[in-house]
Design a protein around this motif. Sequence first.
Motif, mmCIF file in Angstrom:
data_model
loop_
_atom_site.group_PDB
_atom_site.id
_atom_site.type_symbol
_atom_site.label_atom_id
_atom_site.label_comp_id
_atom_site.label_asym_id
_atom_site.label_seq_id
_atom_site.Cartn_x
_atom_site.Cartn_y
_atom_site.Cartn_z
ATOM 1 N N ASP A 53 11.434 -82.437 26.953
ATOM 2 C CA ASP A 53 12.133 -82.550 28.293
ATOM 3 C C ASP A 53 11.376 -81.889 29.263
ATOM 4 O O ASP A 53 11.320 -82.404 30.425
ATOM 5 N N ALA A 54 10.975 -80.442 29.089
ATOM 6 C CA ALA A 54 10.175 -79.965 30.124
ATOM 7 C C ALA A 54 8.707 -80.602 30.496
ATOM 8 O O ALA A 54 8.243 -80.460 31.483
ATOM 9 N N LYS A 107 10.157 -89.334 22.933
ATOM 10 C CA LYS A 107 10.067 -88.981 24.420
ATOM 11 C C LYS A 107 8.570 -89.081 24.989
ATOM 12 O O LYS A 107 8.383 -89.409 26.203
ATOM 13 N N VAL A 126 7.821 -83.716 29.662
ATOM 14 C CA VAL A 126 8.174 -85.074 30.515
ATOM 15 C C VAL A 126 8.486 -84.841 32.188
ATOM 16 O O VAL A 126 7.861 -85.391 33.035
ATOM 17 N N GLU A 127 9.395 -83.862 32.349
ATOM 18 C CA GLU A 127 9.708 -83.505 33.832
ATOM 19 C C GLU A 127 8.314 -83.193 34.635
ATOM 20 O O GLU A 127 8.186 -83.611 35.774
ATOM 21 N N ALA A 128 7.436 -82.357 33.757
ATOM 22 C CA ALA A 128 6.272 -81.585 34.764
ATOM 23 C C ALA A 128 5.102 -82.590 34.603
ATOM 24 O O ALA A 128 4.134 -82.273 34.973
ATOM 25 N N ARG A 129 5.203 -83.747 33.665
ATOM 26 C CA ARG A 129 4.220 -84.626 33.400
ATOM 27 C C ARG A 129 3.200 -83.776 32.822
ATOM 28 O O ARG A 129 1.757 -83.670 33.258
ATOM 29 N N ARG A 164 5.521 -72.577 29.610
ATOM 30 C CA ARG A 164 4.657 -73.623 30.173
ATOM 31 C C ARG A 164 3.605 -72.916 31.289
ATOM 32 O O ARG A 164 3.813 -71.810 31.639
ATOM 33 N N ALA A 210 6.594 -91.558 27.565
ATOM 34 C CA ALA A 210 6.021 -90.876 28.882
ATOM 35 C C ALA A 210 4.718 -91.145 29.194
ATOM 36 O O ALA A 210 4.200 -90.602 30.056
#
Length: 311
Positions: free
Chosen positions: A149-150, A188, A152-155, A114, A192
């Motif tokens: 998931d990473a 996912k 989505v969590e970090a937008r 990322r 989002a």
Amino acid sequence: MSWLDDITPPGIKKMFRQQDDKSDALWTKCPSCEQMTYGKDLEAEEMVCPSCGFHHPLPAGARLNSLLGEKWERIELPHTADDPLKFRDTKPYVARLKDYRKRTGERDALLVGRGRIGERAAVVAVQNFRFMGGSMGTAIGEGLLAAADAAVEARAALIVVTASGGARMQEGILSLMQMPRSTIAVQKLREAGLPYIVVLTNPTTGGVTASYAMLGDIHLAEPGALIGFAGPRVIEQTIREKLPEDFQKSEYLREKGMVDRVTDRRQMTAELGAILSVLMAPEAVIEAANDDEGEASVEDEAVAELPEAAE
């Protein structure tokens, strides 16, 4: 092997490498134009032949460096069972895994990092073709879910760089199950409201093409990449007809609408940055721009600034 190979001293042979050779030879021969390129010069061109533009394979770590810069953060992926089916062909599956892990220094065929592309946050998942042909097993399925998931969590946007011969036969039905599981990862992101972009590289085939490789909001491809489900030879034998010379190549698929743009690897970061600036423009700015009657929206202005596609 030609007669020249028989009389060439071993020390001289080590100075050169073919396109599929992973040694530390000083020179690389292009399989397209047959020109020799000094290794450091080829690396400076991101493994694109400076003579003809042929795209040599790019290691997964180098791909992440190219797209995210040197300061990307690695995302650790879940460990999966090594040999759930106790599979054996000419040698046990666990032995093959051990061999490829030693060769590549990676646990499996997916590397995720990322960072930022331009001004936008991005999670990039790269398939490593050097690890069992980038084949899709349970590790890739779990890795894609973790990458989603990473993101989505970090937008952040999720960008997947594909390079694979398809599903991993040593994992049988468990490998095929990763096709719908990867679809869950894509869903996912959709829920989002985050972009999912696929970069198709040579080759992208089999179950990978039949699942997450063709589910992107936008599909980019490198020049000359082979993209398809079954290979052209299998198709020719099945339909008993001669296929077009460029069949299943990225340029052919661009003409048929399966690929949005064909982009040189050296311009890929800029291309992705421009696309993300459109897809991830701040919502407040977009609303304000749309409220101004008679003025172009932020999206329209950003689209106008996109670099032209490399045909």
